[in-house]
Design a protein around this motif. Structure first.
Motif, PDB file in Angstrom:
ATOM      1  N   TRP A 163     -29.429   2.390   0.856  1.00 49.51           N
ATOM      2  CA  TRP A 163     -29.596   3.803   1.233  1.00 49.51           C
ATOM      3  C   TRP A 163     -30.561   4.485   0.272  1.00 49.51           C
ATOM      4  CZ3 TRP A 163     -24.763   7.086   2.878  1.00 49.51           C
ATOM      5  CH2 TRP A 163     -25.171   8.185   3.618  1.00 49.51           C
ATOM      6  N   THR A 164     -30.395   4.255  -1.021  1.00 51.80           N
ATOM      7  CA  THR A 164     -31.292   4.838  -2.022  1.00 51.80           C
ATOM      8  C   THR A 164     -32.734   4.399  -1.770  1.00 51.80           C
ATOM      9  OG1 THR A 164     -29.504   4.843  -3.637  1.00 51.80           O
ATOM     10  CG2 THR A 164     -31.734   5.012  -4.492  1.00 51.80           C
ATOM     11  N   SER A 166     -34.003   3.562   1.009  1.00 49.17           N
ATOM     12  CA  SER A 166     -34.500   4.087   2.279  1.00 49.17           C
ATOM     13  C   SER A 166     -34.765   5.584   2.246  1.00 49.17           C
ATOM     14  CB  SER A 166     -33.514   3.768   3.405  1.00 49.17           C
ATOM     15  OG  SER A 166     -32.337   4.541   3.263  1.00 49.17           O
ATOM     16  N   LEU A 167     -34.500   6.241   1.129  1.00 52.36           N
ATOM     17  CA  LEU A 167     -34.667   7.692   1.062  1.00 52.36           C
ATOM     18  C   LEU A 167     -36.117   8.148   1.206  1.00 52.36           C
ATOM     19  CD1 LEU A 167     -31.986   8.753  -1.572  1.00 52.36           C
ATOM     20  CD2 LEU A 167     -31.930   9.046   0.909  1.00 52.36           C
ATOM     21  N   ALA A 172     -33.250   8.982   6.855  1.00 50.12           N
ATOM     22  CA  ALA A 172     -32.285   8.541   5.841  1.00 50.12           C
ATOM     23  C   ALA A 172     -31.908   9.692   4.903  1.00 50.12           C
ATOM     24  CB  ALA A 172     -32.847   7.372   5.042  1.00 50.12           C
ATOM     25  N   ARG A 173     -32.885  10.544   4.582  1.00 48.35           N
ATOM     26  CA  ARG A 173     -32.575  11.712   3.738  1.00 48.35           C
ATOM     27  C   ARG A 173     -31.631  12.667   4.477  1.00 48.35           C
ATOM     28  NH1 ARG A 173     -38.058  11.330   2.648  1.00 48.35           N
ATOM     29  NH2 ARG A 173     -38.548  13.191   3.871  1.00 48.35           N
ATOM     30  N   LEU A 176     -28.170  11.401   4.368  1.00 48.84           N
ATOM     31  CA  LEU A 176     -27.526  11.655   3.077  1.00 48.84           C
ATOM     32  C   LEU A 176     -27.010  13.086   2.993  1.00 48.84           C
ATOM     33  CD1 LEU A 176     -26.708  10.660   0.302  1.00 48.84           C
ATOM     34  CD2 LEU A 176     -29.001  11.269  -0.517  1.00 48.84           C
TER      35      LEU A 176
END
Length: 187
Positions: A163-164, A166-167, A172-173, A176
């Protein structure tokens, strides 16, 4: 580096096809049983012991909801081709959150399955997680998918690392931000 959406879609389709091929012909254990009063009929149980017969959505749901199967490994392998497609389509409705579905995977002890089966399931989980993070039309919220993959694999760090990574992607952001909004009271 996170692949673009087209590559993620291709990875997911390949993983779904791999799961279907790997788990084709699987059945629930021949001695599997469950109480007709709370699970279903003998005819429905017989369907789980018959390879490759599609289950209706209600039977599939009752099967993954139930937590007292005697032989969860064969049962999960039986429903995996259909269950993975249902996950992607957003039709999986666990009783108490996606982590409750992960319980079935944990009790099925999938990490002890033969290598080809483990690899096919892990390939699906990896591709589905990427799909959840970058696909604007993903059917499962990222915070629910994270609970599922973490429960299923009994680890959180690798999923958070993806996930980090893919930010860099706007979707993805947004995922989050939505997750933090969901978790704010718990945090």
């Amino acid at each position: 580096m996170i692949p673009d959406r087209t590559e993620v879609s291709d990875l997911l389709e390949k993983a779904l096809a791999g799961a279907a091929a790997t788990f084709q012909g699987m059945t629930a254990h021949r001695q599997e049983s469950n109480c007709e009063c709370h699970w279903g009929s003998a005819e429905e149980l017989a369907l789980l012991k018959t390879p490759d017969v599609p289950l209706d959505e209600d039977l599939l749901r009752r099967t993954y909801w139930t937590t007292d199967w005697r032989y969860p490994g064969p049962l999960l392998r039986r429903i995996l081709p259909q269950l993975t497609r249902s996950l992607v389509a957003g039709r999986v409705m666990p009783m108490a959150g996606m982590d409750s579905l992960g319980y079935l995977f944990t009790t099925a002890r999938w990490q002890e399955w033969p290598k080809g089966q483990r690899d096919a399931l892990r390939e699906f989980l990896d591709a589905w997680w990427l799909h959840i993070l970058v696909e604007p039309d993903a059917k499962v919220p990222a915070h629910e998918a994270l609970a599922f993959v973490a429960e299923t694999t009994t680890t959180l760090s690798p999923w958070l690392a993806v996930w980090t990574e893919s930010l860099v992607d706007a979707v993805a952001r947004r995922r989050l931000v939505t997750a933090v909004e969901e978790w704010v009271d718990d945090l």
